[in-house]
Design an enzyme around this catalytic site. Structure first.
Site, PDB file in Angstrom:
ATOM      1  N   ASN A   1     -30.928   2.082 104.253  1.00  0.00           N
ATOM      2  CA  ASN A   1     -31.856   1.276 105.066  1.00  0.00           C
ATOM      3  C   ASN A   1     -31.465   1.488 106.534  1.00  0.00           C
ATOM      4  OD1 ASN A   1     -30.136  -0.909 106.163  1.00  0.00           O
ATOM      5  ND2 ASN A   1     -29.883  -1.512 104.013  1.00  0.00           N
TER       6      ASN A   1
ATOM      7  N   ASP B   1     -22.449  -2.008  97.224  1.00  0.00           N
ATOM      8  CA  ASP B   1     -23.490  -2.994  97.533  1.00  0.00           C
ATOM      9  C   ASP B   1     -23.633  -4.072  96.451  1.00  0.00           C
ATOM     10  OD1 ASP B   1     -24.353  -2.277 100.080  1.00  0.00           O
ATOM     11  OD2 ASP B   1     -25.847  -0.840  99.352  1.00  0.00           O
TER      12      ASP B   1
ATOM     13  N   ASN C   1     -29.808  -8.981  94.593  1.00  0.00           N
ATOM     14  CA  ASN C   1     -30.522  -7.834  94.031  1.00  0.00           C
ATOM     15  C   ASN C   1     -30.238  -7.587  92.552  1.00  0.00           C
ATOM     16  OD1 ASN C   1     -29.933  -6.513  97.189  1.00  0.00           O
ATOM     17  ND2 ASN C   1     -31.989  -6.882  96.413  1.00  0.00           N
TER      18      ASN C   1
ATOM     19  N   ARG D   1     -27.328   2.715  94.118  1.00  0.00           N
ATOM     20  CA  ARG D   1     -27.189   1.354  93.587  1.00  0.00           C
ATOM     21  C   ARG D   1     -27.505   1.282  92.087  1.00  0.00           C
ATOM     22  NH1 ARG D   1     -28.844  -3.715  97.148  1.00  0.00           N
ATOM     23  NH2 ARG D   1     -27.339  -4.516  95.635  1.00  0.00           N
TER      24      ARG D   1
ATOM     25  N   ARG E   1     -38.886  -0.884  98.685  1.00  0.00           N
ATOM     26  CA  ARG E   1     -38.006  -0.845  97.503  1.00  0.00           C
ATOM     27  C   ARG E   1     -38.821  -1.088  96.226  1.00  0.00           C
ATOM     28  NH1 ARG E   1     -32.462  -1.395  98.890  1.00  0.00           N
ATOM     29  NH2 ARG E   1     -32.206  -0.233 100.823  1.00  0.00           N
TER      30      ARG E   1
ATOM     31  N   HIS F   1     -36.584  -5.603 102.214  1.00  0.00           N
ATOM     32  CA  HIS F   1     -36.635  -6.530 101.069  1.00  0.00           C
ATOM     33  C   HIS F   1     -37.364  -7.786 101.546  1.00  0.00           C
ATOM     34  CE1 HIS F   1     -32.790  -4.913  98.891  1.00  0.00           C
ATOM     35  NE2 HIS F   1     -33.856  -4.583  98.182  1.00  0.00           N
TER      36      HIS F   1
ATOM     37  N   ASP G   1     -36.707 -10.818 101.064  1.00  0.00           N
ATOM     38  CA  ASP G   1     -35.843 -11.910 101.535  1.00  0.00           C
ATOM     39  C   ASP G   1     -35.273 -11.666 102.933  1.00  0.00           C
ATOM     40  OD1 ASP G   1     -33.804 -10.087 101.041  1.00  0.00           O
ATOM     41  OD2 ASP G   1     -32.773 -11.314  99.543  1.00  0.00           O
TER      42      ASP G   1
ATOM     43  N   CYS H   1     -28.873 -12.590 100.863  1.00  0.00           N
ATOM     44  CA  CYS H   1     -28.590 -11.404 100.034  1.00  0.00           C
ATOM     45  C   CYS H   1     -27.264 -11.532  99.290  1.00  0.00           C
ATOM     46  CB  CYS H   1     -28.465 -10.153 100.900  1.00  0.00           C
ATOM     47  SG  CYS H   1     -29.811  -9.840 102.003  1.00  0.00           S
TER      48      CYS H   1
HETATM   49  N1  ARG Z   1     -27.152  -2.259 101.658  1.00  0.00           N
HETATM   50  C1  ARG Z   1     -27.956  -2.985 100.735  1.00  0.00           C
HETATM   51  C2  ARG Z   1     -29.220  -2.195 100.394  1.00  0.00           C
HETATM   52  O1  ARG Z   1     -29.720  -1.506 101.234  1.00  0.00           O
HETATM   53  C3  ARG Z   1     -28.289  -4.339 101.277  1.00  0.00           C
HETATM   54  C4  ARG Z   1     -29.011  -5.210 100.309  1.00  0.00           C
HETATM   55  C5  ARG Z   1     -29.471  -6.509 100.890  1.00  0.00           C
HETATM   56  N2  ARG Z   1     -30.000  -7.339  99.895  1.00  0.00           N
HETATM   57  C6  ARG Z   1     -31.094  -8.125 100.011  1.00  0.00           C
HETATM   58  N3  ARG Z   1     -31.379  -8.940  99.050  1.00  0.00           N
HETATM   59  N4  ARG Z   1     -31.874  -8.050 101.049  1.00  0.00           N
HETATM   60  O2  ARG Z   1     -29.730  -2.240  99.298  1.00  0.00           O
END
Ligand code: ARG
Length: 275
Positions: free
Chosen positions: A20, A63, A69, A90, A138, A167, A169, A262
């Site tokens: 990201n 992560d 997530n 991930r 995503r 995301h 959130d 997160c």
């Molecule tokens: N580095 C992680 C990713 O890019 C951060 C995830 C953040 N999570 C969230 N629920 N916004 O997936």
């Protein structure tokens, strides 16, 4: 304490890939000591308000610390819709998430092969039980149809258009009593309209500055809102309608594109049984 949150121990958190915009050029710039200290401050704060259940981090999956997530809990049925991550970096978290939730007595549900879904990062119940789902960066645009197989309450899809708010959130936060925070520029026009109609005058729009401080990435326990950082303007708006606002710095997790919300997964989602 009536609410339960899942968090994951932070010692194995790292930034060694970029999936990201926040992670760009951050490899080598993370202070793990500071990250661990910030995580513990968040943990201590939340422990005074909610019950915290812990997962254990893994150096293979840096992560994993972002437990939002892991998937989407359907609380009354004790079912857990497992995430299927977009990025290979991930994807291995799924095995760990499945094992943890099965051990804790949840029935894990897999979405069909090929569906991408990043759990409570992209799927948020509001206080009247509607499920808002973010898609684009995503989770994919088939997600509403897949989730509708398991969830009877209305599902409202929102298209995310700014790669920094990848995301749901990161830019939208339903709150108790019909309130919500959102960052208008993170959504397409139809989605902004859907949110405006859904929350009426209880919708609080964030400024671009508040968006970039991840003010929408807030954990709400009872009437307490816990976030990385607020502004005097936002704090006043929230306090005036009965919330309290607690700041706890999470700069090291922001480098990975994550903040308070997160780092937690609420196990108290809305009841969603089909009957
Ligand atoms: N580095 C992680 C990713 O890019 C951060 C995830 C953040 N999570 C969230 N629920 N916004 O997936």
């Amino acid at each position: 304490m009536s609410e339960t949150l899942v968090m994951c121990t932070p010692e194995s958190f790292s930034i060694n890939y970029e999936i990201n915009p926040w992670m760009q050029h951050q490899t080598g710039h993370l202070s793990i000591e500071l990250a661990v200290a910030q995580w513990h401050r968040l943990f201590d704060l939340l422990s005074s308000l909610a019950e915290i259940k812990l997962m254990h981090g893994s150096p293979l999956w840096p992560d994993l610390v972002f437990t939002a997530n892991a998937g989407l809990p359907l609380t009354r049925e004790k079912k857990f819709i497992l995430s299927s991550f977009k990025h290979p970096q991930r994807q291995g978290e799924k095995i760990i998430n499945r094992a943890w939730f099965e051990d804790a007595g949840w029935v894990c549900i897999d979405l069909p092969d090929g569906a991408i879904f990043e759990g409570a990062g992209d799927a948020l119940f509001d206080s009247s039980g509607r499920l808002w789902v973010g898609y684009g960066p995503r989770s994919d645009d088939t997600i509403k149809a897949h989730l509708a197989q398991h969830i009877a309450t209305p599902i409202l899809p929102l298209k995310l258009v700014d790669p920094r708010f990848y995301h749901l959130d990161t830019c939208f936060c339903p709150l108790p009593d019909g309130y919500a925070l959102f960052l208008p520029t993170a959504f397409d026009e139809n989605s902004c309209q859907l949110i405006a109609n859904g929350f009426g005058d209880k919708l609080i729009s964030l400024t671009p500055e508040e968006g970039l401080q991840f003010c929408a990435n807030a954990v709400c326990v009872g009437k307490a809102i816990i976030l990385n950082q607020t502004t005097p303007r936002l704090k006043k708006l929230l306090v005036d309608v009965g919330f309290s606002v607690l700041q706890t710095p999470l700069s090291e997790f922001m480098k990975s594109g994550g903040s308070a919300k997160c780092l937690t997964l609420s196990l108290d989602g809305w009841s969603t049984r089909h009957d």
